[in-house]
Design an enzyme around this catalytic site. Structure first.
Site, PDB file in Angstrom:
ATOM      1  CD  GLN A 192      10.731  40.326  65.851  1.00 19.02           C
ATOM      2  OE1 GLN A 192      10.320  41.310  66.604  1.00 19.02           O
ATOM      3  NE2 GLN A 192      10.294  40.701  64.423  1.00 19.02           N
ATOM      4  CG  ASN A 219      11.475  49.489  67.008  1.00 19.32           C
ATOM      5  OD1 ASN A 219      11.844  48.866  67.863  1.00 19.32           O
ATOM      6  ND2 ASN A 219      10.891  49.196  65.799  1.00 19.32           N
ATOM      7  CD  GLN A 239      18.955  64.064  66.210  1.00 13.29           C
ATOM      8  OE1 GLN A 239      19.924  64.423  65.660  1.00 13.29           O
ATOM      9  NE2 GLN A 239      18.640  62.794  66.726  1.00 13.29           N
ATOM     10  CG  HIS A 242      16.578  60.508  63.270  1.00 13.43           C
ATOM     11  ND1 HIS A 242      17.226  59.532  62.667  1.00 13.43           N
ATOM     12  CD2 HIS A 242      17.739  61.421  63.492  1.00 13.43           C
ATOM     13  CE1 HIS A 242      18.521  59.760  62.611  1.00 13.43           C
ATOM     14  NE2 HIS A 242      18.792  61.096  63.005  1.00 13.43           N
ATOM     15  CD  GLU A 272      21.588  60.221  70.173  1.00 16.83           C
ATOM     16  OE1 GLU A 272      21.874  59.204  69.547  1.00 16.83           O
ATOM     17  OE2 GLU A 272      20.380  60.745  70.088  1.00 16.83           O
ATOM     18  CG  HIS A 273      23.541  63.722  68.223  1.00 13.57           C
ATOM     19  ND1 HIS A 273      22.274  63.096  68.405  1.00 13.57           N
ATOM     20  CD2 HIS A 273      24.540  62.890  67.810  1.00 13.57           C
ATOM     21  CE1 HIS A 273      22.414  61.878  67.796  1.00 13.57           C
ATOM     22  NE2 HIS A 273      23.574  61.572  67.378  1.00 13.57           N
ATOM     23  CG  ASP A 328      23.875  60.852  62.284  1.00 12.97           C
ATOM     24  OD1 ASP A 328      24.533  60.947  63.332  1.00 12.97           O
ATOM     25  OD2 ASP A 328      22.895  61.449  62.045  1.00 12.97           O
ATOM     26  CD  GLU A 354      30.169  42.840 105.824  1.00 16.05           C
ATOM     27  OE1 GLU A 354      30.538  41.661 105.553  1.00 16.05           O
ATOM     28  OE2 GLU A 354      29.896  43.690 104.964  1.00 16.05           O
ATOM     29  CG  HIS A 363      33.277  36.075 105.005  1.00 16.82           C
ATOM     30  ND1 HIS A 363      32.060  34.983 104.884  1.00 16.82           N
ATOM     31  CD2 HIS A 363      33.476  36.544 103.672  1.00 16.82           C
ATOM     32  CE1 HIS A 363      31.504  35.201 103.559  1.00 16.82           C
ATOM     33  NE2 HIS A 363      32.164  36.034 102.922  1.00 16.82           N
TER      34      HIS A 363
END
Length: 282
Positions: free
Chosen positions: A34, A57, A102, A105, A170-171, A204, A259, A264
């Site tokens: 939201q 999330n 890790q 989490h 990611e890491h 982090d 084209e 053009h």
């Protein structure tokens, strides 16, 4: 900035303190999908943003994906992940500590390691079990490891490099004796932690490097959140008399003709007469 409210109706006061130190001039007590919708589309009380960035999330990630185009985003972040590459000189207990950091989490987090031998893998597994026995977040970490924890034995360091680049974590942690020398061989990662002293937890929280990073293999084509996400590249064009102008005009005419875009071609052809620079007038 948007951050979910607590029972008193305000975001965590530590978040508010950090926002103040960072110079935030407006904070909305809201979170989740939201919040992404409100910032992207605007409401009576929430101003419409041009860019929405930051982690969240899976519902936040889905909202960012659906609203991309209405608003700019950094990227769609999936479950967080780490890949540790260790050699025979590495400390199995440190590898285990970083895998658990890790895994705690959330259940979807992915903690993986490339190791030099089955014996080393067994040592890491034993260290993970010892640490889990006293870890306050063991319930979450255990679910994560059961679902996606991996210890993979590599034959050569070159194979480990190739595997890491395919995974594009990611890491990426290098628990290697010659980590500094090998670091340039790696291409695909969100953030690279060079040497066993470079814990991901530092990245982090306290070392100053980025914490909002590409996940789910997207490090193959993008980097982490940075100032560049708040910048845009624009182009400008000015025509002045000369051979370069004539060549560009003629090329535009030929391409337009190829084209099948007659207007053009006509627009380019109309510039055949000499014009006064900067005026567009004969």
């Amino acid at each position: 900035m948007a951050s979910p409210p607590l029972e008193d109706g305000l975001p965590d006061r530590r978040i508010l303190a950090a926002a103040s130190l960072a110079g935030a001039d407006r904070v909305y007590a809201m979170g989740g999908a939201q919040a992404i919708a409100a910032l992207s589309l605007g409401t009576e009380s929430v101003g419409r943003a041009d860019v929405v960035v930051g982690p969240g999330n899976k519902y936040v990630a889905s909202a960012k994906k659906q609203l991309f185009g209405e608003v700019g985003i950094d990227f769609v972040a999936g479950p967080t992940d780490v890949l540790v590459i260790a050699d025979a000189a590495a400390d199995p207990d440190l590898v285990a500590a970083d895998l658990l950091a890790q895994a705690e989490h959330d259940p979807d987090a992915r903690a993986r390691a490339l190791v030099p031998s089955r014996l080393f893998a067994q040592s890491v597994s034993s260290a993970v079990d010892r640490r889990l026995a006293v870890l306050s977040t063991a319930a979450t970490a255990r679910v994560s490891l059961d679902a996606g924890g991996v210890l993979l034995v590599y034959a050569t360091i070159e194979e480990a490099v190739r595997t890491a680049d395919r995974i594009a974590p990611e890491h990426l942690e290098l628990h290697l004796a010659d980590a500094g020398a090998l670091a340039p061989a790696f291409r695909n990662f969100g953030s690279l932690f060079i040497g066993s002293r470079a814990a991901e937890a530092f990245g982090d929280y306290s070392a100053g490097i980025n914490h909002t990073l590409p996940t789910s293999g997207s490090a193959r084509f993008t980097g982490g959140l940075s100032v560049r996400h708040f910048l845009k590249t624009v182009t400008t064009l000015r025509g002045t008399e000369g051979s370069g102008y004539d060549a560009a005009r003629d090329a535009a005419m030929r391409i337009a003709r190829a084209e099948g875009l007659a207007a053009h071609e006509a627009s380019a052809k109309a510039r055949t007469s000499v014009t006064r620079p900067g005026t567009g007038q004969n």
